[in-house]
Design an enzyme around this catalytic site. Structure first.
Site, mmCIF file in Angstrom:
data_model
loop_
_atom_site.group_PDB
_atom_site.id
_atom_site.type_symbol
_atom_site.label_atom_id
_atom_site.label_comp_id
_atom_site.label_asym_id
_atom_site.label_seq_id
_atom_site.Cartn_x
_atom_site.Cartn_y
_atom_site.Cartn_z
ATOM 1 C CG ASP A 382 -1.990 1.039 1.163
ATOM 2 O OD1 ASP A 382 -2.250 1.538 0.046
ATOM 3 O OD2 ASP A 382 -2.571 1.364 2.206
ATOM 4 C CG ASP A 693 -4.874 -16.022 -13.719
ATOM 5 O OD1 ASP A 693 -5.189 -17.156 -14.086
ATOM 6 O OD2 ASP A 693 -5.684 -15.159 -13.374
#
Length: 939
Positions: A382, A693
């Site tokens: 973040d 993925d």
């Protein structure tokens, strides 16, 4: 499965209610699994979670329950939902002992001890029995201690005031165990530790949610609006009070202006806290290759034990061995080839790493995840509070004058009275506690820069502001603090608050001046989002023509920019029901400077040298995020930055990663470094994409919370430091632990194979190892060596190459096979050399096993195998580059070089190579449309 009639009540309950419902009994069938109650739903023909009865409630439905439940409704609902308690089972020592003894490991230990006693290995069997009893005792104590600690943390019983629908508004004090979904609770002004999930209907609450989220900054909760929209705790987090959170303060909900009103939505294990406790009690199995390969390798050792058993039967059957001794000798092979200390040896490295992390202020509630950290290849950070400082400094204010921006005013304290100053002073979600304002550090800095102060205990000053119910009063600074020529502003009362919404990217307030002046709505949010509110209303004149260049200039320099707007409301407006406004007038920009933490650049540089990819995920402006990424070295200064924008499928929906074309998504994931204007839901989508993925790990597997707390259920790891300096340490310890676990597993396997070979060779010679010899090897030699092997600390530097995690890879299996062959040849050679000597004395062939000890065959094998254990502990202990070096082992590297470099089967590695060989990627200024390839989904 339990069955009972719903509608039956206790003798103490109202008899007229019991009679009223006695003829409408419904059979309830349910069962409890992992703390959650599943009830039979006839129309679905299946057992469903009891919480399904709460789904589909609209916001209006919740507001309709302000009067509370009747006594009969509450009793019926309690029978359906059960008591409102998160009850962690604490089993008795006897029950724990029974379950522990039934563990396959201890069953194997009991079988082995009986076998050794039958074979007259009394000393060895006695030592293993004592060690096993101590191990069981320590295990029972730790399990019981953890269960008791978790129970005390989860169990929450307090007295709560609820409303009862008995023909008028009545309240009663009940235990929180009696709460059911639909109950209307009254929250006192001083707050409380909330025992359930609830939707806030009236008033405001300042809440500390650090126990659930790891965030120490209090959050302001505001009332849920009345609408037909379906209520969702996640989408309406700003209006939802979660179980286990500390309500610091409540006001504006009661008749006297204090307290708040909320409706219970979930109880027990169906609450947010219950879900976290359930994840600790019943964790999902770790999908880590090392652990799966360890089980497969044990199966391989079992096959080897079967082969050895058959060989021993063939050899021993040729001598005058009784069938009882034949069975004992054959089964003894199984106890040798499957080392009983293997599980303990594997966890040794993790325990050492956990203790080292604790000394550095990093706490772990899931030790097996330490090994997973060793394979991490990507870290998502973040921005605000993680890479940059938590607080921001006000750089200046730019107000709109006509159709242009005025000059930047560095100090808002000397800003002239007007709407812009009132907006800066009142557009916030702060609250007073103990004479001090608490809330978002950005808003605290904003208020501090104006010099305005938040008045305490002003809930009764309704007459000053036109008899409105006031949430907070902002008062201007004393005249002597203002510059000459500046007049004193009038105080402002905040009547309504609409908290910041990540999906809307804005927050707003409704204010009034003294004497009940016309209300004014102020809005604060992302400048580009604020600007769209004027376009919708054709009020383009309020937005300066050079709005975009000004915004781009400050954002590209790393400034945090907020846009402000206002709207005048009529005196006749019902402020209690007013909604968020859209037709606003632009006021100006607040420019704030967010400094990068000094540790961030060093940590990012370390990660990049180790070829660990850092990624920034933030809700801030893309230009601001890119500037911070350059400042901390995440994006090199000389690199060209390419911006990718995902367009929404419709005019009403937000942009989402899932709306991007499938081929382009994979390429963005491989090259994307900064993801900006991301909502919490989109951040979750991003983590899932990387997990599913790109071969990376789930975010929760290596999630790190920067918190002062010693442990947080919000993430597996909690660091007491307020910067990311713990990240390289965590990766170093993870790699060290993984490599050590790898080495210990291989060593324990080789130790078993060495002893297996020794016993089979001695069986051939009609002898065996003695009781004390087994005891010396297993307890005093191998155990001590394994403990020493596990104590090595991590390397001081992060190596670019990650350690292997597969035990069944070609280098590992080839190494084990090569070592095993050499070890067996060495033992056979030692035996042949001993037999060929002139001083050799043959053993007594009339007896077998340990009965013909001592003899020269046994002595030669025993002496050599002892040195083999010591030598292999040194050879297997791989130090460089993940541990402090013991000795450099090049065996695996040599095998890897001989094998050559193979093409990876992993999708993300193949795509990485493809992108590196494609100079035309990315396609610049070439919008892609669904006609070129398929769209995966639309959100």
């Amino acid at each position: 499965i339990l069955e009972f009639a719903v509608g039956e009540a206790d003798e103490n309950e109202w008899r007229d209610t019991v009679q009223l419902h006695s003829e409408k009994k419904t059979l309830l069938r349910y069962y409890v699994f992992e703390g959650m109650r599943y009830i039979w739903i006839a129309r679905k023909g299946a057992f469903c979670k009891a919480s399904i009865l709460n789904e589909g409630w609209s916001c209006s439905d919740l507001h309709d329950r302000k009067q509370g439940l009747s006594k009969a409704d509450q009793s019926t609902r309690k029978q359906i939902f059960g008591a409102n308690i998160i009850d962690v089972p604490v089993k008795s020592y006897l029950q724990l002992l029974f379950e522990e003894v039934l563990n396959p490991f201890y069953i194997f230990q009991v079988f082995s001890i009986i076998l050794w006693m039958s074979d007259r290995y009394y000393y060895y069997a006695a030592c293993i029995l004592i060690i096993s009893l101590i191990s069981i005792g320590v295990s029972l104590y730790e399990i019981r201690k953890q269960s008791t600690t978790l129970r005390s943390m989860a169990r929450l019983i307090v007295n709560v005031t609820v409303r009862r629908d008995i023909g008028g508004e009545a309240e009663e004090c009940v235990s929180s165990e009696e709460l059911v979904p639909g109950d209307c609770i009254v929250i006192p002004a001083e707050g409380l530790l909330l025992p359930c999930d609830a939707a806030l209907l009236a008033g405001e609450c300042m809440v500390n949610e650090s126990m659930l989220t790891g965030e120490s900054i209090p959050v302001m909760k505001t009332p849920l609006s009345v609408s037909e929209a379906t209520y969702s705790p996640e989408s309406q987090r700003r209006h939802t009070l979660f179980c286990g959170t500390q309500l610091i303060q409540a006001k504006g909900g009661g008749s006297a202006g204090n307290g708040a009103i909320a409706v219970v939505t979930h109880t027990g294990f169906f609450t947010a806290k219950g879900d976290l406790i359930s994840s600790i009690l019943y964790p999902q199995p770790l999908d880590f290759r090392f652990y799966k390969d360890a089980m497969k390798f044990l199966l391989f050792l079992g096959i080897v034990a079967l082969v050895g058993t058959i060989y021993s039967i063939v050899i021993l059957s040729k001598s005058n061995t009784t069938w009882q001794e034949l069975v004992i000798r054959s089964l003894d092979i199984v106890t040798i080839i499957v080392p009983p200390a293997l599980p303990a040896a594997i966890t040794t490295a993790t325990i050492y790493a956990q203790n080292r992390l604790k000394r550095h202020g990093v706490f772990c509630i899931s030790p097996p995840r330490i090994n997973i950290c060793g394979k991490t290849s990507l870290f998502c950070f973040d921005k605000t509070g993680t890479l940059t400082e938590e607080g921001l400094d006000v750089w200046g204010v730019m107000e709109v004058s006509g159709a242009v921006f005025s000059e930047l005013v560095p100090d808002p304290l000397f800003f002239p009275p007007g709407l812009m100053l009132s907006a800066l002073a009142s557009c916030h979600s702060l609250a007073m506690l103990g004479g001090q304002a608490i809330g978002d550090p950005l808003e605290l800095k904003m208020i501090e820069s104006t010099g305005w102060v938040m008045a305490e205990n002003e809930m009764g000053l309704d007459s000053e502001f036109g008899k409105h119910r006031v949430l907070a009063v902002m008062r201007p600074p004393a005249p002597e603090l203002l510059s000459q020529g500046n007049s004193v502003s009038q105080p402002v009362a905040i009547i309504r608050r609409f908290p910041f919404s990540s999906s809307l990217q804005r927050m707003s307030v409704v204010t009034v001046g003294p004497g009940g002046a016309s209300p004014v709505a102020f809005l604060k949010g992302a400048p580009e989002m604020v600007a769209t509110l004027f376009c919708l209303c054709a009020l383009l004149v309020t937005v300066p023509s050079h709005f975009s260049p000004i915004l781009r200039e400050y954002a590209s320099q790393g400034f945090r920019v907020l846009g402000f707007a206002y709207k005048h409301l009529t005196k006749e407006t019902d402020l209690s029901t007013v909604e968020r406004s859209k037709d606003m007038n632009f006021l100006g920009l607040l420019v704030m400077k967010n400094q990068v933490k000094p540790e961030s650049a060093e940590v990012i540089h370390t990660l990049k040298l180790a070829q660990l990819r850092p990624v920034m995920v933030t809700g801030d402006n893309i230009l601001t995020a890119v500037n911070v990424a350059r400042a901390c070295g995440m994006v090199p200064a000389h690199d060209k930055v390419i911006f990718v924008h995902a367009s929404p499928p419709t005019a009403s929906s937000m942009a989402s990663l899932l709306t991007v074309l499938i081929v382009f998504v994979f390429q963005i994931l491989m090259r994307g470094t900064v993801y900006a204007r991301m909502t919490p839901e989109q951040k979750t989508q991003l983590y899932l994409w990387y997990s599913n993925d790109c071969g990376a790990l789930r975010a929760a597997d290596v999630g790190v919370s920067l918190s002062e707390a010693e442990a947080s259920v919000a993430s597996p790891f909690t660091s007491k430091s307020n910067n990311i300096s713990c990240v390289p340490l965590l990766i170093k310890e993870g790699r060290c632990s993984l490599v050590t676990s790898f080495s210990l597993f291989k060593y324990m396997a080789l130790y078993s194979l060495i002893q297996f070979a020794s016993v089979l060779i001695l069986y051939t010679e009609k002898t065996n190892l003695g009781d004390l010899q087994f005891l010396f090897f297993d307890l005093f030699l191998v155990t001590v060596l394994a403990i020493v092997m596990g104590r090595g600390g991590p390397s001081d530097e992060l190596h670019p190459q990650r350690p292997a995690a597969s035990l069944l890879s070609l280098p590992v299996l080839s190494s084990l096979l090569l070592h095993t062959v050499l070890l067996i040849l060495a033992q056979v050679s030692a035996l042949l050399i001993t037999v060929s000597q002139d001083w050799y004395v043959p053993l007594n062939s009339t007896v077998t096993g340990a009965a013909n000890l001592p003899n020269m065959e046994n002595t030669s094998i025993f002496a050599l195998s002892g040195f083999q254990y010591i030598i292999m502990s040194i050879v297997i202990t791989k130090g460089y580059p993940y541990k402090k070096p013991l000795c450099y082992n090049c065996a695996l590297n040599c095998l890897r070089n001989l094998r050559g470099k193979r093409k990876s089967k992993k999708q993300y590695k193949c795509l990485d190579v493809q992108l590196a060989e494609t100079p035309s990627w990315p396609p610049l200024n070439q919008p892609l449309f669904p006609t070129q390839c398929s769209v995966i989904s639309v959100s």
